[in-house]
Scaffold this motif. Structure first.
Motif, PDB file in Angstrom:
ATOM      1  N   THR A 263      -2.619  13.495   0.885  1.00 14.86           N
ATOM      2  CA  THR A 263      -2.996  13.807  -0.488  1.00 14.86           C
ATOM      3  C   THR A 263      -2.045  14.889  -0.993  1.00 14.86           C
ATOM      4  N   PRO A 264      -2.037  15.181  -2.292  1.00 13.38           N
ATOM      5  CA  PRO A 264      -0.994  16.060  -2.834  1.00 13.38           C
ATOM      6  C   PRO A 264      -1.096  17.533  -2.436  1.00 13.38           C
ATOM      7  N   GLU A 291       1.426   9.009  -1.194  1.00 13.20           N
ATOM      8  CA  GLU A 291       0.550  10.046  -1.752  1.00 13.20           C
ATOM      9  C   GLU A 291      -0.721   9.376  -2.252  1.00 13.20           C
ATOM     10  N   SER A 294      -3.622  10.509  -5.795  1.00 13.42           N
ATOM     11  CA  SER A 294      -2.548  11.228  -6.473  1.00 13.42           C
ATOM     12  C   SER A 294      -2.977  11.781  -7.828  1.00 13.42           C
ATOM     13  N   TYR A 295      -3.789  11.041  -8.558  1.00 10.70           N
ATOM     14  CA  TYR A 295      -4.255  11.485  -9.870  1.00 10.70           C
ATOM     15  C   TYR A 295      -5.499  10.689 -10.224  1.00 10.70           C
ATOM     16  N   ARG A 304      -5.464  11.644 -17.989  1.00 10.38           N
ATOM     17  CA  ARG A 304      -5.089  11.837 -16.591  1.00 10.38           C
ATOM     18  C   ARG A 304      -5.450  13.242 -16.127  1.00 10.38           C
ATOM     19  N   ASP A 306      -4.987  15.693 -12.626  1.00 14.20           N
ATOM     20  CA  ASP A 306      -4.405  15.889 -11.289  1.00 14.20           C
ATOM     21  C   ASP A 306      -5.349  16.766 -10.474  1.00 14.20           C
ATOM     22  N   HIS A 310      -0.371  17.285  -7.931  1.00 18.63           N
ATOM     23  CA  HIS A 310       0.343  16.017  -8.040  1.00 18.63           C
ATOM     24  C   HIS A 310       1.786  16.192  -7.598  1.00 18.63           C
ATOM     25  N   GLY A 311       2.299  15.169  -6.895  1.00 15.21           N
ATOM     26  CA  GLY A 311       3.713  15.151  -6.543  1.00 15.21           C
ATOM     27  C   GLY A 311       4.068  15.895  -5.282  1.00 15.21           C
ATOM     28  N   GLU A 327       2.507   6.337  -5.091  1.00 21.66           N
ATOM     29  CA  GLU A 327       1.305   7.149  -5.287  1.00 21.66           C
ATOM     30  C   GLU A 327       0.139   6.252  -5.681  1.00 21.66           C
ATOM     31  N   PRO A 329      -3.762   6.138  -7.140  1.00 17.24           N
ATOM     32  CA  PRO A 329      -4.688   6.976  -7.900  1.00 17.24           C
ATOM     33  C   PRO A 329      -6.046   7.123  -7.217  1.00 17.24           C
TER      34      PRO A 329
END
Length: 385
Positions: A263-264, A291, A294-295, A304, A306, A310-311, A327, A329
């Motif tokens: 996970t992020p 990932e 991710s969101y 959206r 996060d 994120h990332g 990624e 969601p």
């Protein structure tokens, strides 16, 4: 017919000890015996230095237990963990002559590595792993496997989490596997996948209180004593962490590569790095990082969020020079379909989430081909003196 511990011990008492003195029961070499659903599990204590030499002893113990009426199968491991039984002072035997290394076949399966015996009928074996639990590794593994199958490949799934198998729940697949000639297990099948899990052999509420050698023995048998082939790829859903199961797979099986799920957030990435480094140390190619969670897209507004950041996994992949696979969601439908035993790739094949998994699967297969090409093009360094 119900199988009892006493019956098993009686049979095992006919097996001579390592030096043909006494028997393995009276010498105290047999561990606690675990019996579940006509399956018998135990280990035999031997000196670590003589483990390979004493493999026939393990096989003999397995044979006599399998001959007991009512026993469906037996999983027997050699272990050097427990002391006692006089084995510490047992004289070492002369080492057997080392056989010549077999030549690499001209078309070796992906991930072929010297000293690691492949599994007949399987072209490539990949591990889906994570540094910690709770990151959605099993859900990712099954959807990537279904994505590979949707892309036209013959795919199998091995649930390597002995303590917490997930595949029976994720696939709503229950029952007992059948055997071929009473020896080789025929894997279960669902959605075009061949599947094997400890969850098919032992009831869901039965706790698996096993030491490392028992886990390794169970994994080896589920891998090598199952009628898998022919498969293009076997996806192994690893347990979380970097323990016995991971080392068994990495050291004994020619893995085509490993996929790391994270996970992020930083805490998950710290543990993911441990998994990455473990596979690097045992020379297993890293196919990439996914990932997960991710969101989050709000279903009412489409906004959206996060939630876990994120990332982070993408940045980690770039830092390490590892492929970022994609990624996924945080989506209610993924969780609901998983709980219902109909993963999103098959239950909602036209949805965004299914497309995401198929894209990840496509990148994984591309990476497998790249690693295969790199292995085939590698030229040995020949030195003339």
């Amino acid at each position: 017919m119900s199988v009892t511990r006493e019956t098993v011990l009686e049979k095992l008492s006919t097996i001579k000890g390592p030096d043909l003195e006494g028997d393995i029961v009276s010498l105290g070499l047999v561990s606690e015996i675990f019996i579940a659903d006509s399956k018998v599990f135990f280990s035999i204590t031997v000196p670590a230095a003589r483990a390979k030499e004493l493999e026939p002893l393990r096989e003999a113990a397995e044979r006599v237990v399998k001959s007991i009426p009512g026993v469906a199968s037996a999983m027997v491991a050699l272990t050097a963990e427990k002391k006692g039984g006089g084995m510490e002072s047992a004289p070492p035997s002369r080492p057997a002559p080392r056989p010549a290394a077999p030549a690499t076949p001209p078309h070796a399966p992906a991930g072929h590595q010297p000293g690691k015996r492949g599994v007949p009928g399987i072209e490539a074996i990949i591990a889906v792993a994570s540094g910690k639990g709770g990151v959605g590794k099993s859900t990712t593994a099954i959807n990537v496997a279904l994505g590979l199958a949707a892309n036209g490949l013959k795919v199998g799934v091995l649930d390597a989490d002995i303590y917490g198998p997930s595949m029976p729940k994720l696939l709503n697949l229950h029952g007992r596997p059948q055997t071929v000639d009473g020896k080789i297990i025929r894997p279960m099948e669902k959605y075009g996948l061949k599947v094997m899990s400890m969850g098919f052999l032992v009831d869901e509420e039965t706790p698996m209180i096993w030491r490392g050698p028992m886990v390794m023995s169970a994994l080896t048998q589920m891998l090598r004593e199952v009628d898998w082939g022919p498969l293009d790829v076997l996806v192994v859903d690893m347990p979380p962490g970097t323990g016995d199961a991971q080392l068994t797979m990495a050291q004994q099986v020619p893995l085509a590569g490993a996929v790391i799920v994270s996970t992020p957030q930083d805490l998950a990435l710290i543990d993911a790095r441990k998994g990455l480094n473990m596979f690097k140390k045992v020379d297993v190619p890293l196919l990439g990082i996914v990932e997960n969670m991710s969101y989050f897209l709000a279903p009412d507004t489409g906004k959206r969020y996060d939630i876990f950041g994120h990332g982070g996994a993408k940045k980690e992949a770039e830092r390490l020079g590892v492929t970022f696979l994609g990624e996924v969601p945080l989506e209610m439908g993924i969780r609901e379909s998983s709980d219902a035993g109909a993963p999103v790739v098959v239950s909602k094949p036209d949805g965004l989430e299914a497309k995401t998994y198929r894209d990840i699967a496509g990148k994984v297969w591309t990476r497998i081909q790249e690693e295969r090409g790199a292995a085939e093009s590698a030229v040995p360094n020949i030195v003339f003196e």
